[in-house]
Design an enzyme around this catalytic site. Structure first.
Site, mmCIF file in Angstrom:
data_model
loop_
_atom_site.group_PDB
_atom_site.id
_atom_site.type_symbol
_atom_site.label_atom_id
_atom_site.label_comp_id
_atom_site.label_asym_id
_atom_site.label_seq_id
_atom_site.Cartn_x
_atom_site.Cartn_y
_atom_site.Cartn_z
ATOM 1 N N GLY A 69 -4.687 12.846 -41.749
ATOM 2 C CA GLY A 69 -5.691 11.838 -40.594
ATOM 3 C C GLY A 69 -7.214 12.555 -40.534
ATOM 4 O O GLY A 69 -7.841 11.921 -40.207
ATOM 5 N N THR A 70 -7.458 13.559 -41.001
ATOM 6 C CA THR A 70 -8.441 14.438 -40.481
ATOM 7 C C THR A 70 -9.654 14.674 -42.005
ATOM 8 O O THR A 70 -11.086 13.586 -41.271
ATOM 9 C CB THR A 70 -7.793 15.761 -41.058
ATOM 10 O OG1 THR A 70 -8.005 16.346 -39.464
ATOM 11 C CG2 THR A 70 -9.914 16.601 -40.687
ATOM 12 N N GLN A 177 -2.314 9.821 -31.716
ATOM 13 C CA GLN A 177 -1.672 9.529 -30.607
ATOM 14 C C GLN A 177 -0.907 8.094 -30.117
ATOM 15 O O GLN A 177 0.011 8.964 -30.171
ATOM 16 C CB GLN A 177 -1.954 10.551 -29.577
ATOM 17 C CG GLN A 177 -2.682 12.000 -29.672
ATOM 18 C CD GLN A 177 -0.917 12.817 -30.154
ATOM 19 O OE1 GLN A 177 -0.193 12.818 -29.591
ATOM 20 N NE2 GLN A 177 -1.939 13.657 -30.705
ATOM 21 N N SER A 194 -2.445 9.248 -38.219
ATOM 22 C CA SER A 194 -1.947 10.692 -39.570
ATOM 23 C C SER A 194 -0.348 9.799 -39.121
ATOM 24 O O SER A 194 0.242 10.129 -37.784
ATOM 25 C CB SER A 194 -2.041 11.319 -38.309
ATOM 26 O OG SER A 194 -1.908 12.888 -39.011
ATOM 27 N N ALA A 195 0.221 10.614 -40.492
ATOM 28 C CA ALA A 195 1.895 9.877 -39.812
ATOM 29 C C ALA A 195 2.937 11.449 -39.645
ATOM 30 O O ALA A 195 3.848 10.840 -38.821
ATOM 31 C CB ALA A 195 2.605 9.772 -41.896
ATOM 32 N N HIS A 196 2.584 11.999 -39.438
ATOM 33 C CA HIS A 196 3.107 13.162 -39.036
ATOM 34 C C HIS A 196 2.893 12.905 -36.898
ATOM 35 O O HIS A 196 4.027 13.721 -36.814
ATOM 36 C CB HIS A 196 2.804 14.762 -38.749
ATOM 37 C CG HIS A 196 1.659 15.148 -38.676
ATOM 38 N ND1 HIS A 196 0.037 14.927 -39.203
ATOM 39 C CD2 HIS A 196 1.403 16.150 -37.605
ATOM 40 C CE1 HIS A 196 -1.031 15.903 -38.996
ATOM 41 N NE2 HIS A 196 -0.155 16.372 -37.742
ATOM 42 N N CYS A 320 -6.230 31.278 -23.237
ATOM 43 C CA CYS A 320 -5.023 33.188 -22.636
ATOM 44 C C CYS A 320 -4.230 32.520 -24.541
ATOM 45 O O CYS A 320 -4.216 33.732 -24.806
ATOM 46 C CB CYS A 320 -4.549 32.942 -21.570
ATOM 47 S SG CYS A 320 -5.287 32.986 -20.487
#
Length: 460
Positions: A69-70, A177, A194-196, A320
Site C-alpha cells: 500500500g505504501t 482502512q 493495501s491487502a493485509h 510513551c
C-alpha cells in the site's frame, strides 16, 4: 489470544489462504508469456484484476497491483504530481494522513514543491470548506484518506471530491482502512489500498488511476502493470488478495453491524469504568470495528505490555510507546490526550466474550499502572495556597509531567499559576488536554533554558 489490532494487519482470511495455495500450483509462470503455463497465469491475473476493480469501482485497465500500500501511495502521488507539473507543484493533504502520504509530501517539498496541510477538528475530520480553501491555482494534487487508521473517523470524501472537481484538481484517496468495508464514495481520481488490511496477504497494494487523470510514472520504465509498478507480479499473493477482498466484502454489511455493536459497548463501558479517560474519534461517522481512547496518568507502553500479558493484542498512538518520544501526529492534529492511548480494532469474527473479558481486565490494569506511577488521587485544597509554583519535569517522559502538575495544582490559589518545565514533546499536547479535562486554564507555552515552560492557571 484475542487479537485486537486489525487496523495494522488483519488475520489472513481463509479464502485468501485457499486461493494462495491454489495459485502457487497454477500461477507460478510468467503471465507475459504465450505458452500454456503463461496463458494460465495471465488468466489468473486478469481475473484477480477484474475482481479487485469491481470492489474498487473502476475499470480493470485503471487498476494495477503494487508491492504494498505504501508503494501504491508513493507511486500515485509522484505520478500525479509529475503528470500535472505544468499546472504547478502545490500539494494539499489533511493533517491526519497515513505516514506514507506525509513522507511523500515531505519529499515533494524537499524537491522544491509546496504543500498545504489541512487541519482537522477534535474528531479527526477535515472541514470540506477548509479543504476547498487549500486548493490553489497551482495545486497539482489533493490527498484525503477515506477513514483514519488511528481513530476510525470517516472523512467527507464526497464533499471534498466535489470541491476538487470544481477546482479541476485530482483527488487521491487512501482507502487502506475502509476498502474491506465497502466502496469509496465517487469522485476520486486516484485510489490506493493495501491487502493485509482486509485479510489478504502482505505485500500486495492497489493503485487505481481514473482514465483522463494526467499521470506520469516515475523511475525507470517497466513493461508490467501499465508501467506503474515495476517488477514481476507476485501472482499467488495477488490472486489471494483479490479473492479475500471479494469474500470480505460479501459479508461486510452483516459483520459491520455486529462489530459496531461491540465497539459501541467498548466506547460506553470504558468511559463508565475507567476514570479520567478520553474516548476519541467521531462517535457516529466512523469505521465499524475501531475505537481509540486515552487514559490520563498512564504510561502507554506499560499498559500495552500488561494487556499483552493478559493475552490481548492492541496498539497505541502514545508517545510513551515510541523511541522518538513524539506523540502520534493524528492525536496531535486532533488536540486530544495522547498519554495512555489504546487503539482497539476488531477483526471480523471477534467474539463478544473476548470483548467482555477485555472490559473486565482493563480498569484493573489502568489502576495498577497509575498506582505504580504515583498518579494523584483526590485531595483537599492546600490550607495556605501559594501564589505560584514551578514544577521541574525536565528529562522525564509522559505521563510524568502531567502527573506532577496534577499533584500540585491544589497547592496554588484560585487564579494563580503552575509552570511545568518539560522537554518531552508529548507535554505540548497532554498538558492542554489535561486542562480541558480538569476545567483548568491553559495559559500557554513559554521558552525556557531547556525544553519549554507550560503555564496553567487554576480556575477551581
Amino acid at each position: 489470544m484475542p487479537y485486537f489490532d486489525a487496523a495494522s494487519a488483519a488475520p489472513l482470511h481463509p479464502v485468501a489462504r485457499q486461493a494462495l495455495l491454489a495459485a502457487l500450483d497454477e500461477g507460478w509462470a510468467d503471465p507475459a508469456r504465450l505458452y500454456r503455463e503463461g496463458r494460465r497465469a495471465r488468466l489468473l491475473l486478469d481475473a484477480a484484476r477484474e475482481a479487485a476493480a469491481e470492489a474498487v469501482g473502476c475499470r480493470p485497465d485503471e487498476l494495477v497491483f503494487t508491492s504494498s500500500g505504501t508503494t501504491a501511495v508513493h507511486a500515485g502521488i509522484a505520478g500525479a504530481l509529475s503528470g500535472r507539473r505544468r499546472v504547478g507543484r502545490h500539494l494539499a493533504h489533511s493533517a491526519v494522513e497515513h505516514s506514507s502520504v506525509l513522507h511523500a509530501a515531505a519529499a515533494h517539498e524537499t524537491a522544491g514543491g509546496s504543500r498545504t496541510e489541512v487541519p482537522v477538528d477534535r474528531f479527526g475530520a477535515v472541514d470540506p470548506s477548509a479543504f476547498g480553501g487549500a486548493l490553489q491555482a497551482d495545486t497539482a494534487l489533493a490527498c484525503l484518506q477515506s477513514a483514519n487508521h488511528e481513530v476510525g473517523t470517516e472523512q467527507p470524501v464526497a464533499e471534498v471530491a466535489a470541491l476538487c472537481a470544481e477546482a479541476g484538481v485530482p483527488l487521491l484517496v487512501d482507502a487502506a482502512q475502509s476498502l474491506g468495508w465497502g466502496p469509496v464514495p465517487a469522485g476520486w481520481s486516484l485510489l490506493t489500498a493495501s491487502a493485509h488490511k482486509w485479510g489478504g496477504p502482505a505485500g500486495v497494494g492497489l493503485l487505481a488511476v481514473r482514465k483522463g487523470t494526467r499521470f506520469s510514472p516515475q523511475g525507470p520504465a517497466g513493461e508490467r502493470e501499465s508501467g506503474r509498478a515495476p517488477g514481476f507480479e507476485n501472482l499467488p499473493a495477488i490472486v489471494a488478495a483479490a479473492a479475500s477482498l471479494r469474500a470480505v466484502r460479501d459479508g461486510a454489511a452483516a459483520e459491520a453491524v455486529r462489530l459496531r455493536a461491540l465497539v459501541d459497548r467498548i466506547r460506553s463501558v470504558v468511559a463508565e469504568r475507567v476514570p479520567d479517560v478520553e474516548v476519541v474519534g467521531d462517535p457516529v461517522r466512523r469505521l465499524p470495528h475501531l475505537v481509540t481512547f486515552s487514559c490520563l496518568y498512564v504510561d502507554g507502553e506499560t499498559l500495552l505490555h500488561e494487556l499483552d500479558r493478559r493475552e490481548f493484542s492492541v496498539s497505541s498512538g502514545s508517545s510513551c510507546t515510541s523511541s522518538t518520544l513524539t506523540p502520534s501526529h493524528v492525536l496531535k492534529a486532533m488536540g486530544v490526550l495522547s498519554e495512555g492511548n489504546v487503539r482497539v480494532s476488531l477483526p471480523p469474527g471477534t467474539a463478544g466474550a473476548d470483548v467482555d473479558r477485555f472490559l473486565e481486565v482493563l480498569p484493573e490494569l489502568v489502576a495498577e499502572v497509575r498506582e505504580r506511577l504515583g498518579a494523584p488521587v483526590s485531595a483537599p485544597p492546600s490550607p495556605a495556597p501559594a501564589a505560584s509554583l514551578v514544577v521541574d519535569a525536565l528529562g522525564r517522559r509522559c505521563p510524568i509531567p502531567v502527573i506532577e502538575l496534577a499533584k500540585v495544582i491544589g497547592e496554588v490559589a484560585v487564579g494563580a499559576t503552575v509552570t511545568v518545565l518539560a522537554d518531552d514533546e508529548a507535554a505540548r499536547l497532554d498538558i492542554p488536554a489535561w486542562c480541558e479535562m480538569r476545567g483548568q486554564e491553559y495559559v500557554g507555552e513559554e521558552p525556557a533554558d531547556r525544553g519549554s515552560a507550560y503555564v496553567v492557571r487554576r480556575l477551581s
